[in-house]
Design a protein around this motif. Sequence first.
Motif, PDB file in Angstrom:
ATOM      1  N   LEU A  87      46.235  46.499  46.736  1.00  0.00           N
ATOM      2  CA  LEU A  87      44.834  46.730  46.424  1.00  0.00           C
ATOM      3  C   LEU A  87      44.068  47.161  47.670  1.00  0.00           C
ATOM      4  O   LEU A  87      44.245  46.592  48.741  1.00  0.00           O
ATOM      5  CB  LEU A  87      44.237  45.431  45.867  1.00  0.00           C
TER       6      LEU A  87
ATOM      7  N   LEU B 122      40.022  47.805  48.903  1.00  0.00           N
ATOM      8  CA  LEU B 122      38.642  47.559  48.509  1.00  0.00           C
ATOM      9  C   LEU B 122      37.704  48.102  49.576  1.00  0.00           C
ATOM     10  O   LEU B 122      38.008  48.055  50.769  1.00  0.00           O
ATOM     11  CB  LEU B 122      38.396  46.048  48.349  1.00  0.00           C
TER      12      LEU B 122
ATOM     13  N   PHE C  38      33.028  41.769  38.679  1.00  0.00           N
ATOM     14  CA  PHE C  38      33.834  40.763  39.376  1.00  0.00           C
ATOM     15  C   PHE C  38      34.757  40.022  38.419  1.00  0.00           C
ATOM     16  O   PHE C  38      35.791  39.513  38.833  1.00  0.00           O
ATOM     17  CB  PHE C  38      32.931  39.831  40.192  1.00  0.00           C
TER      18      PHE C  38
ATOM     19  N   LEU D 203      37.638  42.315  38.588  1.00  0.00           N
ATOM     20  CA  LEU D 203      38.323  42.151  39.869  1.00  0.00           C
ATOM     21  C   LEU D 203      39.179  40.878  39.872  1.00  0.00           C
ATOM     22  O   LEU D 203      40.337  40.895  40.285  1.00  0.00           O
ATOM     23  CB  LEU D 203      37.311  42.096  41.023  1.00  0.00           C
TER      24      LEU D 203
ATOM     25  N   ASN E 198      28.157  45.823  44.209  1.00  0.00           N
ATOM     26  CA  ASN E 198      28.070  46.791  43.112  1.00  0.00           C
ATOM     27  C   ASN E 198      26.731  47.519  43.137  1.00  0.00           C
ATOM     28  O   ASN E 198      25.728  46.991  43.610  1.00  0.00           O
ATOM     29  CB  ASN E 198      28.263  46.096  41.759  1.00  0.00           C
TER      30      ASN E 198
ATOM     31  N   TYR F  96      32.159  51.058  40.183  1.00  0.00           N
ATOM     32  CA  TYR F  96      31.255  49.931  40.424  1.00  0.00           C
ATOM     33  C   TYR F  96      30.247  50.148  41.545  1.00  0.00           C
ATOM     34  O   TYR F  96      29.183  49.545  41.558  1.00  0.00           O
ATOM     35  CB  TYR F  96      32.049  48.637  40.666  1.00  0.00           C
TER      36      TYR F  96
ATOM     37  N   ASP G 258      40.400  50.667  44.953  1.00  0.00           N
ATOM     38  CA  ASP G 258      39.012  50.209  44.958  1.00  0.00           C
ATOM     39  C   ASP G 258      38.444  50.066  43.552  1.00  0.00           C
ATOM     40  O   ASP G 258      37.309  50.447  43.288  1.00  0.00           O
ATOM     41  CB  ASP G 258      38.150  51.177  45.794  1.00  0.00           C
ATOM     42  N   LEU G 259      39.285  49.512  42.677  1.00  0.00           N
ATOM     43  CA  LEU G 259      38.830  49.184  41.331  1.00  0.00           C
ATOM     44  C   LEU G 259      38.212  50.387  40.619  1.00  0.00           C
ATOM     45  O   LEU G 259      37.064  50.331  40.170  1.00  0.00           O
ATOM     46  CB  LEU G 259      37.807  48.041  41.407  1.00  0.00           C
TER      47      LEU G 259
ATOM     48  N   THR H 223      37.639  51.896  37.807  1.00  0.00           N
ATOM     49  CA  THR H 223      37.695  51.668  36.353  1.00  0.00           C
ATOM     50  C   THR H 223      37.532  52.951  35.531  1.00  0.00           C
ATOM     51  O   THR H 223      38.165  53.041  34.475  1.00  0.00           O
ATOM     52  CB  THR H 223      36.659  50.621  35.910  1.00  0.00           C
TER      53      THR H 223
END
Length: 469
Positions: A3, A5, A48, A51, A257, A298, A348-349, A351
Amino acid sequence: MSLSLYNTLTRRKEAFLPADPKRVSVYVCGPTVYSRPHIGNARPAVIFDVLVRFLRTGYSVVYARNITDIDDKINAAAEEAGVPIAEIAAENVSAYHDDMHALGVLPPDIEPYATEHVSEMIAMIAGLIESGHAYAKDAHVLFRVGSYPDYGQLSRRDRGQLLDGARVEVAAYKEDPGDFVLWKPSTPELPGWDSPWGRGRPGWHIECSVMAEQHLGRTIDIHGGGNDLIFPHHENERAQSTCAHGGEIFARYWIHNGFVNVHSEKMSKSLGNVVLIHELLEQGSGEAIRLALLGAHYRQPLDWSDAVLRDSQRKLDRLYTSLRDVSDRDDGTQATPSAEFIEALEDDLNTPKALAVLFDLARKVNRAGDSERGLSLARQLRASGEILGLLGADPAEWFTAGDEAALGADEVEALLVQRTAARDNGNYSEADRIRTELKDSGVAIEDGPKGTSWRRIDQMEGEDQTRGR
RNA sequence: GGCUAGGUGGCAGAGUGGUUAUGCAACGGCCUGCAAAGCCGGGGACGUCGGUUCGAUUCCGAUCCUAGCCUCCA
Protein backbone atom coordinates in the motif's frame (compact mmCIF):
# COMPACT_ATOMS: atom_id res chain seq x y z
CA MET A 1 0.07 -5.73 0.64
CA SER A 2 2.13 -2.96 -0.90
CA LEU A 3 0.00 0.00 0.00
CA SER A 4 1.14 3.51 -0.70
CA LEU A 5 -0.53 6.50 0.90
CA TYR A 6 -0.22 10.22 0.40
CA ASN A 7 1.19 11.67 3.58
CA THR A 8 0.14 15.26 4.18
CA LEU A 9 3.27 15.83 6.26
CA THR A 10 5.66 15.05 3.42
CA ARG A 11 3.27 15.91 0.58
CA ARG A 12 4.03 12.78 -1.30
CA LYS A 13 2.94 9.21 -1.68
CA GLU A 14 4.86 6.92 0.62
CA ALA A 15 5.00 3.18 1.04
CA PHE A 16 2.90 2.33 4.05
CA LEU A 17 4.98 0.37 6.55
CA PRO A 18 3.35 0.04 9.96
CA ALA A 19 5.48 0.28 13.07
CA ASP A 20 4.01 -3.03 14.18
CA PRO A 21 2.33 -5.15 11.49
CA LYS A 22 0.46 -6.99 14.19
CA ARG A 23 -1.23 -3.84 15.37
CA VAL A 24 -1.78 -1.03 12.90
CA SER A 25 -3.26 1.93 14.73
CA VAL A 26 -5.63 4.37 13.06
CA TYR A 27 -7.12 7.46 14.66
CA VAL A 28 -9.70 9.54 12.86
CA CYS A 29 -11.30 12.71 14.17
CA GLY A 30 -14.96 11.97 14.61
CA PRO A 31 -17.91 14.30 14.80
CA THR A 32 -18.57 17.18 17.12
CA VAL A 33 -22.09 16.29 18.12
CA TYR A 34 -23.91 19.58 17.84
CA SER A 35 -26.14 18.78 14.86
CA ARG A 36 -27.24 15.95 12.62
CA PRO A 37 -24.55 14.56 10.36
CA HIS A 38 -24.30 15.94 6.83
CA ILE A 39 -22.73 14.54 3.71
CA GLY A 40 -19.43 16.19 4.61
CA ASN A 41 -19.30 14.29 7.88
CA ALA A 42 -19.98 11.11 5.99
CA ARG A 43 -17.04 11.38 3.62
CA PRO A 44 -14.20 10.78 6.12
CA ALA A 45 -16.26 8.12 7.87
CA VAL A 46 -16.72 6.22 4.60
CA ILE A 47 -13.19 6.81 3.32
CA PHE A 48 -11.51 5.62 6.49
CA ASP A 49 -13.96 2.75 6.75
CA VAL A 50 -12.71 1.59 3.36
CA LEU A 51 -9.09 2.17 4.35
CA VAL A 52 -9.55 0.10 7.50
CA ARG A 53 -11.41 -2.66 5.66
CA PHE A 54 -8.58 -2.78 3.18
CA LEU A 55 -5.85 -2.70 5.82
CA ARG A 56 -7.51 -5.61 7.57
CA THR A 57 -6.88 -7.79 4.51
CA GLY A 58 -3.19 -7.65 5.41
CA TYR A 59 -2.87 -6.45 8.98
CA SER A 60 -4.47 -6.50 12.34
CA VAL A 61 -5.91 -3.03 12.87
CA VAL A 62 -7.06 -0.99 15.85
CA TYR A 63 -9.28 1.81 14.71
CA ALA A 64 -10.37 4.64 16.97
CA ARG A 65 -12.78 7.40 16.02
CA ASN A 66 -13.70 9.81 18.74
CA ILE A 67 -16.83 11.69 19.69
CA THR A 68 -16.24 15.33 20.56
CA ASP A 69 -18.93 16.07 23.10
CA ILE A 70 -17.34 19.10 24.70
CA ASP A 71 -17.68 22.09 22.46
CA ASP A 72 -19.08 25.59 22.47
CA LYS A 73 -21.29 24.79 19.52
CA ILE A 74 -22.96 22.01 21.49
CA ASN A 75 -23.54 24.46 24.31
CA ALA A 76 -25.01 26.95 21.89
CA ALA A 77 -27.28 24.35 20.30
CA ALA A 78 -28.52 23.30 23.74
CA GLU A 79 -29.28 26.83 24.72
CA GLU A 80 -31.13 27.45 21.50
CA ALA A 81 -33.21 24.32 21.89
CA GLY A 82 -33.73 24.89 25.59
CA VAL A 83 -32.62 21.39 26.53
CA PRO A 84 -29.71 20.06 28.57
CA ILE A 85 -26.34 19.92 26.87
CA ALA A 86 -25.99 16.21 27.49
CA GLU A 87 -29.29 15.62 25.74
CA ILE A 88 -28.21 17.45 22.59
CA ALA A 89 -25.00 15.45 22.54
CA ALA A 90 -26.73 12.12 23.10
CA GLU A 91 -29.30 12.81 20.39
CA ASN A 92 -26.67 13.66 17.84
CA VAL A 93 -24.45 10.72 18.75
CA SER A 94 -27.41 8.47 18.16
CA ALA A 95 -28.21 10.18 14.86
CA TYR A 96 -24.58 9.80 13.82
CA HIS A 97 -24.62 6.10 14.59
CA ASP A 98 -27.87 5.58 12.69
CA ASP A 99 -26.67 7.48 9.64
CA MET A 100 -23.27 5.80 9.53
CA HIS A 101 -24.94 2.42 9.82
CA ALA A 102 -27.17 3.31 6.88
CA LEU A 103 -24.06 4.09 4.87
CA GLY A 104 -22.52 0.74 5.66
CA VAL A 105 -19.83 2.24 7.87
CA LEU A 106 -18.65 -0.34 10.37
CA PRO A 107 -18.31 0.85 13.96
CA PRO A 108 -14.73 1.66 14.93
CA ASP A 109 -13.03 -0.61 17.46
CA ILE A 110 -12.89 2.22 19.93
CA GLU A 111 -15.14 5.25 20.13
CA PRO A 112 -13.86 7.44 22.94
CA TYR A 113 -15.83 10.40 24.29
CA ALA A 114 -14.09 13.63 25.22
CA THR A 115 -16.15 13.93 28.39
CA GLU A 116 -14.71 10.66 29.65
CA HIS A 117 -11.11 11.77 29.31
CA VAL A 118 -11.00 15.10 31.08
CA SER A 119 -8.78 13.99 33.94
CA GLU A 120 -6.22 12.66 31.46
CA MET A 121 -6.41 15.96 29.60
CA ILE A 122 -5.71 17.84 32.80
CA ALA A 123 -2.74 15.55 33.38
CA MET A 124 -1.34 16.14 29.91
CA ILE A 125 -1.79 19.90 30.27
CA ALA A 126 -0.06 19.87 33.64
CA GLY A 127 2.82 17.97 32.10
CA LEU A 128 3.11 20.49 29.30
CA ILE A 129 3.29 23.32 31.81
CA GLU A 130 5.93 21.49 33.74
CA SER A 131 8.09 20.98 30.69
CA GLY A 132 7.75 24.61 29.67
CA HIS A 133 5.57 24.02 26.63
CA ALA A 134 2.52 25.65 28.17
CA TYR A 135 1.64 28.39 30.64
CA ALA A 136 -1.34 29.36 32.74
CA LYS A 137 -2.66 32.88 32.68
CA ASP A 138 -5.99 34.42 33.72
CA ALA A 139 -7.62 31.01 34.30
CA HIS A 140 -6.53 29.91 30.81
CA VAL A 141 -3.77 27.53 29.87
CA LEU A 142 -2.05 28.14 26.57
CA PHE A 143 0.32 26.12 24.48
CA ARG A 144 3.57 27.97 23.90
CA VAL A 145 3.93 27.61 20.15
CA GLY A 146 7.45 29.02 20.19
CA SER A 147 8.57 26.03 22.25
CA TYR A 148 8.03 23.63 19.36
CA PRO A 149 10.33 24.43 16.44
CA ASP A 150 8.43 22.19 14.03
CA TYR A 151 5.21 24.10 14.55
CA GLY A 152 3.68 24.82 11.13
CA GLN A 153 5.37 21.91 9.39
CA LEU A 154 2.22 19.91 8.82
CA SER A 155 0.22 22.78 7.38
CA ARG A 156 3.22 24.38 5.72
CA ARG A 157 2.89 27.70 7.39
CA ASP A 158 5.47 29.68 9.22
CA ARG A 159 4.45 31.49 12.30
CA GLY A 160 5.19 34.90 10.88
CA GLN A 161 2.80 34.33 8.02
CA LEU A 162 0.09 33.11 10.30
CA LEU A 163 -0.25 36.50 11.84
CA ASP A 164 -0.65 38.35 8.56
CA GLY A 165 -4.00 36.85 7.79
CA ALA A 166 -5.24 36.38 11.30
CA ARG A 167 -8.90 37.23 11.55
CA VAL A 168 -9.23 37.29 15.28
CA GLU A 169 -8.03 39.76 17.76
CA VAL A 170 -5.20 38.54 19.87
CA ALA A 171 -6.32 37.84 23.41
CA ALA A 172 -4.47 39.71 26.10
CA TYR A 173 -3.50 36.56 27.97
CA LYS A 174 -1.42 35.21 25.05
CA GLU A 175 2.34 35.54 25.10
CA ASP A 176 2.42 34.98 21.37
CA PRO A 177 -0.51 35.48 19.00
CA GLY A 178 -0.06 31.93 17.74
CA ASP A 179 -0.46 30.34 21.15
CA PHE A 180 -3.62 28.28 21.44
CA VAL A 181 -5.89 27.29 24.29
CA LEU A 182 -5.48 24.05 26.17
CA TRP A 183 -7.85 24.94 28.97
CA LYS A 184 -10.35 27.72 29.41
CA PRO A 185 -12.62 28.83 32.23
CA SER A 186 -16.30 27.93 32.31
CA THR A 187 -19.16 30.03 33.59
CA PRO A 188 -21.41 28.34 36.16
CA GLU A 189 -24.08 27.44 33.59
CA LEU A 190 -21.61 25.78 31.24
CA PRO A 191 -20.06 22.34 31.63
CA GLY A 192 -16.91 22.52 33.70
CA TRP A 193 -14.41 20.39 35.53
CA ASP A 194 -12.25 21.31 38.49
CA SER A 195 -8.62 21.77 37.62
CA PRO A 196 -5.48 23.33 39.04
CA TRP A 197 -6.39 26.42 36.98
CA GLY A 198 -9.94 26.67 38.26
CA ARG A 199 -13.21 25.27 37.02
CA GLY A 200 -13.10 25.08 33.27
CA ARG A 201 -13.14 22.92 30.17
CA PRO A 202 -10.52 21.64 27.74
CA GLY A 203 -9.73 23.21 24.39
CA TRP A 204 -10.67 21.26 21.31
CA HIS A 205 -7.22 20.10 20.24
CA ILE A 206 -6.11 18.52 23.49
CA GLU A 207 -9.05 16.10 23.38
CA CYS A 208 -7.75 14.19 20.41
CA SER A 209 -4.15 14.15 21.62
CA VAL A 210 -5.25 12.55 24.85
CA MET A 211 -7.70 10.07 23.40
CA ALA A 212 -5.22 8.90 20.79
CA GLU A 213 -2.57 8.39 23.45
CA GLN A 214 -4.92 6.62 25.83
CA HIS A 215 -6.27 4.12 23.34
CA LEU A 216 -3.57 3.72 20.72
CA GLY A 217 -0.33 4.74 22.37
CA ARG A 218 2.14 7.56 21.95
CA THR A 219 2.86 6.92 18.31
CA ILE A 220 0.07 6.03 15.95
CA ASP A 221 0.40 4.81 12.39
CA ILE A 222 -2.32 6.73 10.66
CA HIS A 223 -4.08 9.90 11.69
CA GLY A 224 -6.93 10.99 9.48
CA GLY A 225 -9.65 13.53 9.02
CA GLY A 226 -11.00 16.18 6.71
CA ASN A 227 -8.43 18.48 5.15
CA ASP A 228 -9.89 21.45 6.96
CA LEU A 229 -8.51 19.91 10.12
CA ILE A 230 -4.91 20.21 8.98
CA PHE A 231 -4.83 23.67 10.44
CA PRO A 232 -5.19 24.36 13.22
CA HIS A 233 -6.48 21.13 14.70
CA HIS A 234 -3.91 18.62 13.56
CA GLU A 235 -1.04 21.06 13.64
CA ASN A 236 -1.86 21.71 17.28
CA GLU A 237 -2.43 18.07 18.15
CA ARG A 238 0.95 17.28 16.71
CA ALA A 239 2.61 20.03 18.71
CA GLN A 240 0.94 18.99 21.97
CA SER A 241 1.51 15.28 21.64
CA THR A 242 5.07 15.51 20.44
CA CYS A 243 5.98 17.90 23.25
CA ALA A 244 4.12 15.85 25.84
CA HIS A 245 5.97 12.74 24.73
CA GLY A 246 9.47 14.14 24.78
CA GLY A 247 9.75 14.39 21.02
CA GLU A 248 8.39 10.99 20.05
CA ILE A 249 6.63 10.93 16.69
CA PHE A 250 2.90 11.39 17.12
CA ALA A 251 1.51 10.15 13.81
CA ARG A 252 3.52 8.40 11.13
CA TYR A 253 1.10 9.03 8.27
CA TRP A 254 -1.28 11.97 8.05
CA ILE A 255 -4.17 11.28 5.71
CA HIS A 256 -6.72 13.94 4.81
CA ASN A 257 -9.80 13.74 2.67
CA GLY A 258 -11.10 16.52 0.43
CA PHE A 259 -14.28 18.43 1.04
CA VAL A 260 -17.74 17.78 -0.25
CA ASN A 261 -19.04 20.88 -1.99
CA VAL A 262 -22.56 21.61 -3.06
CA HIS A 263 -22.82 23.33 -6.42
CA SER A 264 -19.12 24.10 -6.21
CA GLU A 265 -19.56 25.92 -2.95
CA LYS A 266 -18.67 24.93 0.52
CA MET A 267 -21.53 23.65 2.58
CA SER A 268 -22.40 25.99 5.36
CA LYS A 269 -25.34 26.96 7.44
CA SER A 270 -25.09 30.54 6.27
CA LEU A 271 -25.44 29.48 2.64
CA GLY A 272 -28.30 27.20 3.62
CA ASN A 273 -26.93 24.38 1.49
CA VAL A 274 -26.18 21.77 4.13
CA VAL A 275 -27.08 18.30 2.86
CA LEU A 276 -28.06 16.05 5.75
CA ILE A 277 -27.65 12.28 5.54
CA HIS A 278 -31.08 11.46 6.86
CA GLU A 279 -32.63 13.68 4.21
CA LEU A 280 -30.59 12.03 1.48
CA LEU A 281 -31.78 8.64 2.67
CA GLU A 282 -35.26 9.63 1.56
CA GLN A 283 -33.96 10.17 -1.96
CA GLY A 284 -31.70 7.21 -2.38
CA SER A 285 -30.27 4.19 -0.65
CA GLY A 286 -27.41 4.43 1.83
CA GLU A 287 -25.40 2.23 -0.47
CA ALA A 288 -25.86 4.69 -3.34
CA ILE A 289 -24.72 7.55 -1.12
CA ARG A 290 -21.70 5.50 -0.17
CA LEU A 291 -20.88 4.72 -3.77
CA ALA A 292 -21.19 8.39 -4.65
CA LEU A 293 -18.67 9.23 -1.95
CA LEU A 294 -16.27 6.63 -3.33
CA GLY A 295 -16.73 7.78 -6.89
CA ALA A 296 -14.12 10.50 -6.60
CA HIS A 297 -10.62 10.03 -5.26
CA TYR A 298 -10.61 10.76 -1.54
CA ARG A 299 -8.23 13.70 -1.79
CA GLN A 300 -10.21 15.44 -4.51
CA PRO A 301 -13.08 17.75 -3.78
CA LEU A 302 -16.44 16.14 -4.47
CA ASP A 303 -19.27 18.21 -5.82
CA TRP A 304 -22.56 16.90 -4.51
CA SER A 305 -25.76 17.06 -6.50
CA ASP A 306 -28.91 15.04 -6.99
CA ALA A 307 -27.43 13.84 -10.26
CA VAL A 308 -24.46 12.30 -8.46
CA LEU A 309 -26.76 10.31 -6.23
CA ARG A 310 -29.01 9.17 -9.07
CA ASP A 311 -25.97 8.15 -11.10
CA SER A 312 -24.77 6.04 -8.22
CA GLN A 313 -28.13 4.38 -7.85
CA ARG A 314 -27.94 3.34 -11.50
CA LYS A 315 -24.38 2.15 -11.17
CA LEU A 316 -25.52 -0.14 -8.38
CA ASP A 317 -28.40 -1.33 -10.54
CA ARG A 318 -25.89 -2.35 -13.16
CA LEU A 319 -23.66 -4.19 -10.70
CA TYR A 320 -26.54 -5.91 -8.97
CA THR A 321 -28.01 -6.92 -12.33
CA SER A 322 -25.00 -9.01 -13.14
CA LEU A 323 -24.95 -10.50 -9.65
CA ARG A 324 -28.66 -11.27 -9.80
CA ASP A 325 -28.30 -13.18 -13.02
CA VAL A 326 -25.99 -15.70 -11.40
CA SER A 327 -27.16 -15.52 -7.81
CA ASP A 328 -29.38 -18.59 -8.06
CA ARG A 329 -26.28 -20.64 -8.68
CA ASP A 330 -24.09 -19.03 -6.05
CA ASP A 331 -23.62 -21.06 -2.91
CA GLY A 332 -21.73 -18.25 -1.20
CA THR A 333 -18.29 -19.75 -1.68
CA GLN A 334 -15.54 -17.44 -0.42
CA ALA A 335 -13.66 -15.68 -3.15
CA THR A 336 -10.86 -13.16 -3.31
CA PRO A 337 -10.98 -9.75 -4.95
CA SER A 338 -9.39 -9.36 -8.34
CA ALA A 339 -5.72 -8.45 -8.49
CA GLU A 340 -6.45 -5.35 -10.51
CA PHE A 341 -8.90 -4.20 -7.88
CA ILE A 342 -6.32 -4.65 -5.14
CA GLU A 343 -3.73 -2.76 -7.16
CA ALA A 344 -6.08 0.20 -7.52
CA LEU A 345 -6.61 0.42 -3.76
CA GLU A 346 -2.92 -0.08 -3.07
CA ASP A 347 -2.26 3.06 -5.06
CA ASP A 348 -3.31 5.58 -2.45
CA LEU A 349 -6.79 4.14 -2.18
CA ASN A 350 -7.83 4.85 -5.75
CA THR A 351 -11.49 4.00 -5.35
CA PRO A 352 -12.62 5.41 -8.74
CA LYS A 353 -10.20 3.08 -10.44
CA ALA A 354 -11.27 0.23 -8.20
CA LEU A 355 -14.87 0.90 -9.16
CA ALA A 356 -13.93 0.78 -12.82
CA VAL A 357 -12.55 -2.71 -12.17
CA LEU A 358 -15.90 -3.65 -10.65
CA PHE A 359 -17.67 -2.58 -13.83
CA ASP A 360 -15.22 -4.51 -15.95
CA LEU A 361 -15.96 -7.56 -13.86
CA ALA A 362 -19.69 -6.99 -14.21
CA ARG A 363 -19.38 -6.89 -17.98
CA LYS A 364 -17.37 -10.08 -17.99
CA VAL A 365 -19.97 -11.74 -15.79
CA ASN A 366 -22.73 -10.67 -18.17
CA ARG A 367 -20.74 -11.88 -21.11
CA ALA A 368 -19.94 -15.22 -19.53
CA GLY A 369 -23.61 -16.11 -19.16
CA ASP A 370 -24.30 -19.39 -17.43
CA SER A 371 -20.74 -20.66 -17.52
CA GLU A 372 -18.75 -21.67 -14.49
CA ARG A 373 -16.44 -18.79 -15.28
CA GLY A 374 -19.31 -16.34 -14.96
CA LEU A 375 -20.03 -17.62 -11.49
CA SER A 376 -16.44 -17.33 -10.35
CA LEU A 377 -16.22 -13.81 -11.77
CA ALA A 378 -19.39 -12.88 -9.94
CA ARG A 379 -17.90 -14.13 -6.69
CA GLN A 380 -14.83 -12.06 -7.40
CA LEU A 381 -17.05 -9.06 -7.99
CA ARG A 382 -18.82 -9.58 -4.71
CA ALA A 383 -15.58 -10.06 -2.80
CA SER A 384 -14.16 -6.89 -4.30
CA GLY A 385 -17.30 -4.95 -3.50
CA GLU A 386 -17.12 -6.11 0.09
CA ILE A 387 -13.87 -4.23 0.67
CA LEU A 388 -15.59 -1.08 -0.48
CA GLY A 389 -18.56 -1.95 1.71
CA LEU A 390 -20.73 -2.38 -1.37
CA LEU A 391 -22.78 -5.14 -2.99
CA GLY A 392 -23.59 -6.81 0.30
CA ALA A 393 -27.34 -6.90 -0.34
CA ASP A 394 -29.26 -9.79 -1.82
CA PRO A 395 -29.35 -8.98 -5.56
CA ALA A 396 -32.97 -10.03 -5.97
CA GLU A 397 -34.06 -7.94 -3.03
CA TRP A 398 -32.08 -4.99 -4.29
CA PHE A 399 -34.51 -4.67 -7.17
CA THR A 400 -37.72 -5.66 -5.49
CA ALA A 401 -37.39 -4.05 -2.06
CA GLY A 402 -38.92 -0.65 -1.69
CA ASP A 403 -42.20 1.06 -1.34
CA GLU A 404 -44.80 -1.65 -0.80
CA ALA A 405 -47.47 0.98 -0.39
CA ALA A 406 -47.92 1.59 -4.10
CA LEU A 407 -47.97 -2.08 -5.01
CA GLY A 408 -47.07 -5.10 -2.90
CA ALA A 409 -44.78 -7.81 -4.16
CA ASP A 410 -47.63 -10.33 -4.12
CA GLU A 411 -49.74 -8.09 -6.31
CA VAL A 412 -46.88 -7.65 -8.72
CA GLU A 413 -46.41 -11.38 -8.95
CA ALA A 414 -50.13 -11.90 -9.52
CA LEU A 415 -50.16 -9.39 -12.35
CA LEU A 416 -47.11 -11.02 -13.89
CA VAL A 417 -48.89 -14.37 -13.91
CA GLN A 418 -51.80 -12.76 -15.76
CA ARG A 419 -49.43 -11.11 -18.21
CA THR A 420 -47.53 -14.30 -18.91
CA ALA A 421 -50.80 -16.05 -19.63
CA ALA A 422 -51.80 -13.27 -22.00
CA ARG A 423 -48.48 -13.47 -23.80
CA ASP A 424 -48.73 -17.22 -24.11
CA ASN A 425 -52.08 -16.70 -25.80
CA GLY A 426 -50.64 -14.10 -28.11
CA ASN A 427 -52.72 -11.40 -26.49
CA TYR A 428 -50.01 -8.79 -26.57
CA SER A 429 -52.27 -5.79 -26.12
CA GLU A 430 -53.39 -7.19 -22.74
CA ALA A 431 -49.78 -8.03 -21.86
CA ASP A 432 -48.69 -4.49 -22.69
CA ARG A 433 -51.60 -3.03 -20.75
CA ILE A 434 -50.44 -4.89 -17.64
CA ARG A 435 -46.89 -3.76 -18.25
CA THR A 436 -48.04 -0.15 -18.42
CA GLU A 437 -50.13 -0.58 -15.32
CA LEU A 438 -47.10 -1.90 -13.44
CA LYS A 439 -44.92 0.89 -14.72
CA ASP A 440 -47.40 3.45 -13.47
CA SER A 441 -47.02 1.86 -10.04
CA GLY A 442 -43.26 2.15 -10.22
CA VAL A 443 -42.47 -1.37 -11.36
CA ALA A 444 -40.45 -2.16 -14.48
CA ILE A 445 -40.39 -5.64 -15.94
CA GLU A 446 -37.85 -7.53 -17.96
CA ASP A 447 -38.62 -10.64 -19.99
CA GLY A 448 -35.68 -12.98 -20.00
CA PRO A 449 -34.95 -16.56 -20.97
CA LYS A 450 -35.61 -17.63 -17.39
CA GLY A 451 -38.94 -15.86 -17.20
CA THR A 452 -39.98 -12.37 -16.30
CA SER A 453 -38.21 -10.43 -13.57
CA TRP A 454 -39.25 -7.11 -12.14
CA ARG A 455 -37.75 -4.24 -10.23
CA ARG A 456 -38.87 -1.07 -8.64
CA ILE A 457 -37.88 2.00 -10.58
CA ASP A 458 -35.87 4.39 -8.48
CA GLN A 459 -37.73 7.44 -7.29
CA MET A 460 -35.36 9.87 -8.93
CA GLU A 461 -36.02 8.61 -12.43
CA GLY A 462 -36.81 11.31 -14.92
CA GLU A 463 -35.43 14.21 -13.01
CA ASP A 464 -33.19 16.69 -14.69
CA GLN A 465 -29.51 15.93 -15.05
CA THR A 466 -28.42 18.85 -13.01
CA ARG A 467 -29.97 20.88 -10.35
CA GLY A 468 -29.84 24.66 -10.33
CA ARG A 469 -27.67 26.76 -12.54
C1' G B 1 -1.55 39.24 0.98
C1' G B 2 0.35 33.96 2.30
C1' C B 3 -0.47 28.69 1.70
C1' U B 4 -2.88 24.31 -0.75
C1' A B 5 -5.59 21.69 -4.36
C1' G B 6 -7.81 21.64 -9.18
C1' G B 7 -9.20 22.85 -14.49
C1' U B 8 -10.15 15.92 -18.99
C1' G B 9 -15.63 14.20 -23.94
C1' G B 10 -23.17 16.18 -22.79
C1' C B 11 -22.57 14.95 -17.12
C1' A B 12 -19.68 12.50 -13.21
C1' G B 13 -14.66 11.04 -12.91
C1' A B 14 -9.64 7.96 -13.30
C1' G B 15 -5.14 7.86 -15.83
C1' U B 16 -0.95 8.21 -19.06
C1' G B 17 5.50 11.03 -22.76
C1' G B 18 3.17 7.65 -28.31
C1' U B 19 -1.57 2.47 -27.47
C1' U B 20 -9.71 1.44 -24.56
C1' A B 21 -10.42 4.45 -18.31
C1' U B 22 -15.09 3.47 -16.14
C1' G B 23 -20.37 4.76 -15.30
C1' C B 24 -24.57 7.63 -16.92
C1' A B 25 -26.66 10.16 -21.33
C1' A B 26 -26.84 10.02 -26.80
C1' C B 27 -26.20 7.05 -31.58
C1' G B 28 -26.00 2.28 -34.75
C1' G B 29 -26.46 -3.09 -34.54
C1' C B 30 -27.77 -7.95 -32.13
C1' C B 31 -31.37 -10.11 -28.91
C1' U B 32 -36.94 -9.40 -27.91
C1' G B 33 -43.93 -10.23 -30.13
C1' C B 34 -42.72 -5.00 -28.77
C1' A B 35 -39.93 -3.24 -24.77
C1' A B 36 -36.50 -3.54 -20.76
C1' A B 37 -32.03 -5.64 -19.25
C1' G B 38 -27.73 -7.51 -21.59
C1' C B 39 -24.04 -7.92 -25.51
C1' C B 40 -21.32 -5.75 -29.81
C1' G B 41 -19.76 -1.19 -32.31
C1' G B 42 -18.62 3.80 -33.56
C1' G B 43 -18.50 9.15 -32.34
C1' G B 44 -16.92 12.72 -28.88
C1' A B 45 -11.69 15.21 -24.28
C1' C B 46 -7.62 16.75 -21.95
C1' G B 47 -8.43 25.77 -19.72
C1' U B 48 -5.03 29.37 -22.70
C1' C B 49 -0.07 30.69 -24.55
C1' G B 50 4.88 29.31 -24.95
C1' G B 51 9.10 25.72 -24.09
C1' U B 52 11.57 20.73 -23.89
C1' U B 53 10.85 16.29 -27.18
C1' C B 54 10.84 12.53 -33.09
C1' G B 55 6.15 12.99 -30.39
C1' A B 56 2.77 16.38 -24.62
C1' U B 57 -3.57 15.94 -22.27
C1' U B 58 0.78 13.92 -19.46
C1' C B 59 7.20 17.26 -18.14
C1' C B 60 8.74 22.79 -17.57
C1' G B 61 7.35 28.11 -17.56
C1' A B 62 3.75 31.84 -17.91
C1' U B 63 -1.26 33.14 -17.79
C1' C B 64 -6.55 32.92 -16.89
C1' C B 65 -10.31 30.60 -14.05
C1' U B 66 -12.39 27.68 -9.81
C1' A B 67 -12.40 25.81 -4.85
C1' G B 68 -10.37 25.37 0.11
C1' C B 69 -7.30 26.98 4.42
C1' C B 70 -5.00 31.37 7.15
C1' U B 71 -7.04 29.89 15.20
C1' C B 72 -15.73 27.52 14.67
C1' C B 73 -15.39 23.73 10.59
C1' A B 74 -15.45 16.67 8.16
